[in-house]
Design a protein around this motif. Structure first.
Motif, PDB file in Angstrom:
ATOM      1  N   MET A 195      -1.583  -9.608 -10.244  1.00  0.00           N
ATOM      2  CA  MET A 195      -1.419  -8.157 -10.153  1.00  0.00           C
ATOM      3  C   MET A 195      -2.431  -7.520  -9.207  1.00  0.00           C
ATOM      4  N   MET A 196      -3.713  -7.833  -9.384  1.00  0.00           N
ATOM      5  CA  MET A 196      -4.745  -7.184  -8.580  1.00  0.00           C
ATOM      6  C   MET A 196      -4.649  -7.538  -7.093  1.00  0.00           C
ATOM      7  N   PRO A 197      -4.559  -8.820  -6.720  1.00  0.00           N
ATOM      8  CA  PRO A 197      -4.442  -9.134  -5.282  1.00  0.00           C
ATOM      9  C   PRO A 197      -3.193  -8.533  -4.644  1.00  0.00           C
ATOM     10  N   MET A 198      -2.061  -8.553  -5.367  1.00  0.00           N
ATOM     11  CA  MET A 198      -0.843  -7.948  -4.820  1.00  0.00           C
ATOM     12  C   MET A 198      -1.037  -6.457  -4.575  1.00  0.00           C
ATOM     13  N   ALA A 199      -1.683  -5.780  -5.527  1.00  0.00           N
ATOM     14  CA  ALA A 199      -1.924  -4.343  -5.387  1.00  0.00           C
ATOM     15  C   ALA A 199      -2.866  -4.056  -4.226  1.00  0.00           C
ATOM     16  N   VAL A 200      -3.915  -4.875  -4.070  1.00  0.00           N
ATOM     17  CA  VAL A 200      -4.881  -4.673  -2.987  1.00  0.00           C
ATOM     18  C   VAL A 200      -4.218  -4.865  -1.631  1.00  0.00           C
ATOM     19  N   ILE A 201      -3.421  -5.921  -1.485  1.00  0.00           N
ATOM     20  CA  ILE A 201      -2.738  -6.186  -0.209  1.00  0.00           C
ATOM     21  C   ILE A 201      -1.760  -5.058   0.121  1.00  0.00           C
ATOM     22  N   THR A 202      -0.994  -4.623  -0.885  1.00  0.00           N
ATOM     23  CA  THR A 202      -0.041  -3.528  -0.667  1.00  0.00           C
ATOM     24  C   THR A 202      -0.772  -2.252  -0.281  1.00  0.00           C
ATOM     25  N   TRP A 203      -1.910  -1.995  -0.944  1.00  0.00           N
ATOM     26  CA  TRP A 203      -2.717  -0.807  -0.614  1.00  0.00           C
ATOM     27  C   TRP A 203      -3.194  -0.866   0.836  1.00  0.00           C
ATOM     28  N   MET A 204      -3.713  -2.024   1.255  1.00  0.00           N
ATOM     29  CA  MET A 204      -4.270  -2.155   2.592  1.00  0.00           C
ATOM     30  C   MET A 204      -3.219  -1.875   3.663  1.00  0.00           C
ATOM     31  N   TYR A 205      -2.042  -2.459   3.497  1.00  0.00           N
ATOM     32  CA  TYR A 205      -0.974  -2.207   4.463  1.00  0.00           C
ATOM     33  C   TYR A 205      -0.434  -0.790   4.348  1.00  0.00           C
ATOM     34  N   GLY A 206      -0.240  -0.320   3.110  1.00  0.00           N
ATOM     35  CA  GLY A 206       0.328   1.006   2.898  1.00  0.00           C
ATOM     36  C   GLY A 206      -0.587   2.129   3.324  1.00  0.00           C
ATOM     37  N   TRP A 207      -1.907   1.946   3.160  1.00  0.00           N
ATOM     38  CA  TRP A 207      -2.870   2.997   3.485  1.00  0.00           C
ATOM     39  C   TRP A 207      -2.804   3.376   4.965  1.00  0.00           C
ATOM     40  N   TYR A 208      -2.921   2.378   5.829  1.00  0.00           N
ATOM     41  CA  TYR A 208      -2.897   2.668   7.270  1.00  0.00           C
ATOM     42  C   TYR A 208      -1.485   2.992   7.751  1.00  0.00           C
ATOM     43  N   PHE A 209      -0.478   2.432   7.105  1.00  0.00           N
ATOM     44  CA  PHE A 209       0.909   2.770   7.412  1.00  0.00           C
ATOM     45  C   PHE A 209       1.152   4.253   7.159  1.00  0.00           C
ATOM     46  N   LEU A 210       0.556   4.773   6.074  1.00  0.00           N
ATOM     47  CA  LEU A 210       0.683   6.198   5.749  1.00  0.00           C
ATOM     48  C   LEU A 210       0.003   7.063   6.798  1.00  0.00           C
ATOM     49  N   TYR A 252      10.358  11.423   5.372  1.00  0.00           N
ATOM     50  CA  TYR A 252      10.130  10.004   5.065  1.00  0.00           C
ATOM     51  C   TYR A 252       8.653   9.657   4.900  1.00  0.00           C
ATOM     52  N   PHE A 253       7.753  10.540   5.298  1.00  0.00           N
ATOM     53  CA  PHE A 253       6.331  10.284   5.040  1.00  0.00           C
ATOM     54  C   PHE A 253       6.046  10.269   3.543  1.00  0.00           C
ATOM     55  N   LEU A 254       6.902  10.918   2.743  1.00  0.00           N
ATOM     56  CA  LEU A 254       6.728  10.921   1.294  1.00  0.00           C
ATOM     57  C   LEU A 254       6.883   9.516   0.711  1.00  0.00           C
ATOM     58  N   PHE A 255       7.726   8.696   1.323  1.00  0.00           N
ATOM     59  CA  PHE A 255       7.893   7.317   0.856  1.00  0.00           C
ATOM     60  C   PHE A 255       6.595   6.533   1.046  1.00  0.00           C
ATOM     61  N   LYS A 256       5.882   6.823   2.110  1.00  0.00           N
ATOM     62  CA  LYS A 256       4.629   6.119   2.389  1.00  0.00           C
ATOM     63  C   LYS A 256       3.542   6.544   1.394  1.00  0.00           C
ATOM     64  N   ILE A 257       3.572   7.818   0.983  1.00  0.00           N
ATOM     65  CA  ILE A 257       2.655   8.266  -0.063  1.00  0.00           C
ATOM     66  C   ILE A 257       2.966   7.558  -1.376  1.00  0.00           C
ATOM     67  N   LEU A 258       4.243   7.408  -1.677  1.00  0.00           N
ATOM     68  CA  LEU A 258       4.643   6.723  -2.906  1.00  0.00           C
ATOM     69  C   LEU A 258       4.233   5.255  -2.886  1.00  0.00           C
ATOM     70  N   LEU A 259       4.275   4.625  -1.708  1.00  0.00           N
ATOM     71  CA  LEU A 259       3.859   3.228  -1.594  1.00  0.00           C
ATOM     72  C   LEU A 259       2.384   3.072  -1.961  1.00  0.00           C
ATOM     73  N   VAL A 260       1.554   3.978  -1.461  1.00  0.00           N
ATOM     74  CA  VAL A 260       0.122   3.939  -1.774  1.00  0.00           C
ATOM     75  C   VAL A 260      -0.097   4.244  -3.259  1.00  0.00           C
ATOM     76  N   ALA A 261       0.633   5.215  -3.798  1.00  0.00           N
ATOM     77  CA  ALA A 261       0.507   5.548  -5.216  1.00  0.00           C
ATOM     78  C   ALA A 261       0.922   4.363  -6.088  1.00  0.00           C
ATOM     79  N   PHE A 262       1.975   3.674  -5.685  1.00  0.00           N
ATOM     80  CA  PHE A 262       2.434   2.487  -6.414  1.00  0.00           C
ATOM     81  C   PHE A 262       1.338   1.425  -6.476  1.00  0.00           C
ATOM     82  N   ALA A 263       0.717   1.132  -5.322  1.00  0.00           N
ATOM     83  CA  ALA A 263      -0.326   0.108  -5.273  1.00  0.00           C
ATOM     84  C   ALA A 263      -1.520   0.500  -6.133  1.00  0.00           C
TER      85      ALA A 263
END
Length: 308
Positions: A195-210, A252-263
């Motif tokens: 759970m934690m590594p998956m969340a961290v990786i998703t956050w890292m990609y999602g943060w700059y993507f946002l 569609y920027f709202l989807f990127k915010i949701l991705l970061v919130a999910f992580a």
């Protein structure tokens, strides 16, 4: 050849240990500095403050602040189990409250879809207006594409709520046949290893993507803080408003915010999963449902609750 390679490996290992320990100690300083100097990152009228948020939000420093905070909380919980149970209740309560709120997005999605079909087929209208006085008028295709946003809200913001409710799919190849405390060890290992590594990786990609779709010049994960400070001189907001079809949904920027919130929510809930599993491992089977807040379908429907 092995003799020359061995010192290099040991040196790299020593450097890694020193780096890890130094970042743990620096986490206390970094957290204290951020709390005592909020104007450096909360004043978003200052472009440099925005760039600091962009940099530190995906930085090693931020990770170690979160890591050390978890260690301190867990350490206090070892001393006072009641404190750890309180943390579990707060984190699970947050997951439940968020999930129960945004689960209504599913109902809104269904009602809006019905209304779209009704307007298209009965009135043959090319647009729709919602609101009182100054209404929100958009093309039918805009509202049709907006339905994806409601679905994304349910998926991203209800994921931890579903976990608390026992609604996620579990493949019981080993888990179902092992002893109670072994199950709790598996839960703890799963929270830390998966759970934690998956969340961290998703956050890292999602943060700059946002942020690459919110501001210009576009930031990069490989850029240093000094480089971003230089870019702040040309800073301006440039929120993405493109759509994938003429007159389509342009948020569609709202989807990127949701991705970061999910992580972020998955990472925080992984902490709750680990703490609950640890406390249940320590206290035994009698604590299986302790402080567990699950929804009920009513009397006689227990067999269908938490099925997965």
């Amino acid at each position: 050849m092995e003799e020359t390679a061995s010192p290099g490996v040991l040196g790299a290992l020593a450097d890694g240990i020193i780096w890890f320990i130094s970042n743990i100690f620096m986490a206390f300083y970094n957290l204290g500095y951020a709390i005592t100097h909020p104007q450096l990152w909360l004043d978003w009228s200052n472009p440099e403050a925005v760039m600091r948020v962009v940099y530190y939000g995906g930085s090693v420093e931020f990770f170690f602040v979160a890591f050390v905070t978890i260690l301190v909380v867990f350490g206090i919980g070892l001393w006072r189990n009641s404190f750890m149970w309180g943390c579990v209740r707060v984190l699970e309560g947050f997951a439940n409250a968020t999930g129960r709120l945004f689960a209504w997005a599913g109902l809104i999605m269904v009602l809006q879809q019905v209304f779209i079909v009704f307007v298209q087929r009965i009135f043959a209208s090319p647009d729709m207006v919602f609101g009182f006085g100054l209404g929100l008028q958009r093309d039918i295709s805009w509202y049709a594409e907006e339905l994806k946003l409601y679905n994304a809200m349910v998926v991203s913001l209800c994921v931890t709520y579903t976990f608390v409710q026992g609604g996620h799919v579990r493949v019981d190849l080993i888990y179902a046949g092992v002893k109670y405390r072994t199950k709790k060890i598996i839960d703890m290992v799963g929270a830390v290893i998966f759970m934690m590594p998956m969340a961290v990786i998703t956050w890292m990609y999602g943060w700059y993507f946002l942020w690459r779709h919110l501001i210009t010049p576009k930031p990069s994960a490989s850029e240093s803080l000094d480089r971003l400070m230089m870019k702040s001189r040309a800073f301006r907001w440039n929120v993405e408003t493109i759509s994938f079809s003429p007159n389509g949904f342009d948020g569609y920027f709202l989807f990127k915010i949701l991705l970061v919130a999910f992580a972020g929510m998955v990472f925080v809930h992984a902490v709750a999963v680990f703490m609950r599993a640890f406390l249940q491992w320590k206290e035994g089977p009698e604590s299986e449902t302790k402080y567990l807040d699950r929804d009920t379908l009513g009397e006689g429907e227990e067999a269908y609750e938490g099925t997965h």
